[in-house]
Design a protein around this motif. Structure first.
Motif, mmCIF file in Angstrom:
data_model
loop_
_atom_site.group_PDB
_atom_site.id
_atom_site.type_symbol
_atom_site.label_atom_id
_atom_site.label_comp_id
_atom_site.label_asym_id
_atom_site.label_seq_id
_atom_site.Cartn_x
_atom_site.Cartn_y
_atom_site.Cartn_z
ATOM 1 N N TRP A 29 2.756 39.389 62.738
ATOM 2 C CA TRP A 29 3.604 38.209 62.948
ATOM 3 C C TRP A 29 3.939 38.043 64.414
ATOM 4 C CZ3 TRP A 29 3.153 36.126 58.436
ATOM 5 C CH2 TRP A 29 3.257 36.871 57.264
ATOM 6 N N LYS A 30 3.927 36.833 64.921
ATOM 7 C CA LYS A 30 4.352 36.565 66.296
ATOM 8 C C LYS A 30 5.873 36.549 66.397
ATOM 9 C CE LYS A 30 0.354 34.111 68.022
ATOM 10 N NZ LYS A 30 -0.146 35.175 68.839
ATOM 11 N N HIS A 31 6.544 35.995 65.377
ATOM 12 C CA HIS A 31 8.004 35.915 65.382
ATOM 13 C C HIS A 31 8.562 37.230 64.842
ATOM 14 C CE1 HIS A 31 11.990 34.131 65.067
ATOM 15 N NE2 HIS A 31 12.074 34.675 63.863
ATOM 16 N N ASP A 32 8.983 38.094 65.753
ATOM 17 C CA ASP A 32 9.517 39.394 65.334
ATOM 18 C C ASP A 32 10.715 39.814 66.185
ATOM 19 O OD1 ASP A 32 8.300 39.956 67.727
ATOM 20 O OD2 ASP A 32 6.980 41.519 66.945
ATOM 21 N N TYR A 33 11.442 38.818 66.718
ATOM 22 C CA TYR A 33 12.543 39.097 67.637
ATOM 23 C C TYR A 33 13.629 39.951 67.007
ATOM 24 C CZ TYR A 33 10.305 35.070 69.802
ATOM 25 O OH TYR A 33 9.384 34.208 70.316
ATOM 26 N N GLU A 34 13.845 39.791 65.714
ATOM 27 C CA GLU A 34 14.904 40.539 65.036
ATOM 28 C C GLU A 34 14.357 41.694 64.209
ATOM 29 O OE1 GLU A 34 17.946 38.085 63.148
ATOM 30 O OE2 GLU A 34 17.131 36.377 64.273
ATOM 31 N N GLY A 35 13.136 42.085 64.457
ATOM 32 C CA GLY A 35 12.548 43.211 63.747
ATOM 33 C C GLY A 35 11.392 42.805 62.858
ATOM 34 N N PRO A 36 10.681 43.787 62.311
ATOM 35 C CA PRO A 36 9.478 43.509 61.526
ATOM 36 C C PRO A 36 9.750 42.805 60.198
ATOM 37 C CG PRO A 36 10.014 45.840 61.451
ATOM 38 C CD PRO A 36 10.931 45.220 62.459
ATOM 39 N N ASP A 37 11.000 42.818 59.717
ATOM 40 C CA ASP A 37 11.304 42.133 58.459
ATOM 41 C C ASP A 37 11.753 40.688 58.673
ATOM 42 O OD1 ASP A 37 13.796 42.717 59.580
ATOM 43 O OD2 ASP A 37 14.715 43.230 57.662
ATOM 44 N N ASP A 38 11.815 40.232 59.925
ATOM 45 C CA ASP A 38 12.346 38.899 60.225
ATOM 46 C C ASP A 38 11.436 37.778 59.722
ATOM 47 O OD1 ASP A 38 14.104 37.002 61.273
ATOM 48 O OD2 ASP A 38 13.239 37.089 63.278
ATOM 49 N N MET A 39 10.208 37.702 60.186
ATOM 50 C CA MET A 39 9.308 36.622 59.778
ATOM 51 C C MET A 39 9.002 36.672 58.285
ATOM 52 S SD MET A 39 8.023 33.920 60.831
ATOM 53 C CE MET A 39 7.371 32.806 59.611
ATOM 54 N N PRO A 40 8.716 37.840 57.705
ATOM 55 C CA PRO A 40 8.492 37.871 56.258
ATOM 56 C C PRO A 40 9.702 37.337 55.475
ATOM 57 C CG PRO A 40 7.831 39.953 57.234
ATOM 58 C CD PRO A 40 8.495 39.159 58.315
ATOM 59 N N SER A 41 10.892 37.563 55.988
ATOM 60 C CA SER A 41 12.099 37.055 55.322
ATOM 61 C C SER A 41 12.140 35.533 55.330
ATOM 62 C CB SER A 41 13.354 37.613 55.995
ATOM 63 O OG SER A 41 13.405 39.008 55.856
ATOM 64 N N HIS A 42 11.739 34.926 56.449
ATOM 65 C CA HIS A 42 11.704 33.468 56.524
ATOM 66 C C HIS A 42 10.680 32.892 55.533
ATOM 67 C CE1 HIS A 42 14.392 33.550 59.855
ATOM 68 N NE2 HIS A 42 13.520 34.027 60.726
ATOM 69 N N ILE A 43 9.530 33.524 55.433
ATOM 70 C CA ILE A 43 8.487 33.049 54.511
ATOM 71 C C ILE A 43 8.989 33.142 53.067
ATOM 72 C CG2 ILE A 43 6.183 33.540 53.579
ATOM 73 C CD1 ILE A 43 5.437 34.442 56.472
ATOM 74 N N LYS A 44 9.572 34.265 52.686
ATOM 75 C CA LYS A 44 10.081 34.441 51.318
ATOM 76 C C LYS A 44 11.178 33.435 51.015
ATOM 77 C CE LYS A 44 9.050 39.333 51.709
ATOM 78 N NZ LYS A 44 9.643 40.678 51.863
ATOM 79 N N SER A 45 12.033 33.180 51.989
ATOM 80 C CA SER A 45 13.101 32.202 51.803
ATOM 81 C C SER A 45 12.523 30.816 51.526
ATOM 82 C CB SER A 45 13.990 32.168 53.052
ATOM 83 O OG SER A 45 14.975 31.171 52.955
ATOM 84 N N SER A 46 11.487 30.428 52.272
ATOM 85 C CA SER A 46 10.864 29.125 52.058
ATOM 86 C C SER A 46 10.123 29.056 50.726
ATOM 87 C CB SER A 46 9.903 28.783 53.194
ATOM 88 O OG SER A 46 10.632 28.451 54.347
ATOM 89 N N LEU A 47 9.475 30.126 50.337
ATOM 90 C CA LEU A 47 8.749 30.133 49.070
ATOM 91 C C LEU A 47 9.689 29.998 47.872
ATOM 92 C CD1 LEU A 47 6.122 32.951 49.712
ATOM 93 C CD2 LEU A 47 5.662 30.511 49.414
ATOM 94 N N LEU A 48 10.815 30.683 47.911
ATOM 95 C CA LEU A 48 11.745 30.683 46.779
ATOM 96 C C LEU A 48 12.805 29.596 46.863
ATOM 97 C CD1 LEU A 48 12.052 34.523 46.518
ATOM 98 C CD2 LEU A 48 11.221 33.012 44.706
#
Length: 138
Positions: free
Chosen positions: A77-96
């Motif tokens: 992921w390119k967006h990782d300013y807040e750690g490795p769980d940051d971008m995956p969290s945004h994707i999961k939020s959008s999916l659900l």
């Protein structure tokens, strides 16, 4: 009748959490509504709200395992300013999604027998979460 309030959920570990009672128990005016709608908006981009199984906790475990495999922390992921769980969290939020619209009848939200409100906490350390509850009805 229109009513709105902010509900705060306590910090939870990463995973899916059944929060039906924690959410509905904080809505002071719910008992006054004969017929109406309750809209819940989670004010965060790294968590989600969804309706699902309210009885067997292994469903929540399996859901978390699915999303950990489908949207892994260790992808490039390119967006990782807040750690490795940051971008995956945004994707999961959008999916659900981050909102629910629920019918209310005689002071109660009309969920199916096996339905409960879930908070999907997608961050390892997400912190408290705010939900705007908007109630309309008569």
């Amino acid at each position: 009748m229109w009513y709105q309030q902010t509900i705060t959920l306590g910090a939870k570990a990463r995973g899916f959490h059944l929060v039906t009672e924690e959410v509905l128990g904080q809505i002071r005016e719910l008992s006054r509504v004969r017929i109406g709608l309750l809209h819940l908006l989670l004010q965060h981009t790294s968590a989600s709200l969804t309706l699902n199984e309210n009885c067997d906790p292994t469903v929540r475990y399996d859901m978390e395992q699915h999303f950990l495999n489908s949207v892994p922390d260790n992808a490039p992921w390119k967006h990782d300013y807040e750690g490795p769980d940051d971008m995956p969290s945004h994707i999961k939020s959008s999916l659900l999604g981050v909102s629910l619209l629920l019918p209310v009848q005689n002071g109660r939200v009309q969920l199916g027998t096996w339905q409960g409100i879930w908070l999907g906490e997608h961050r390892i350390h997400g912190g408290a979460r705010n939900i705007i509850a908007t109630l309309q009805g008569e």
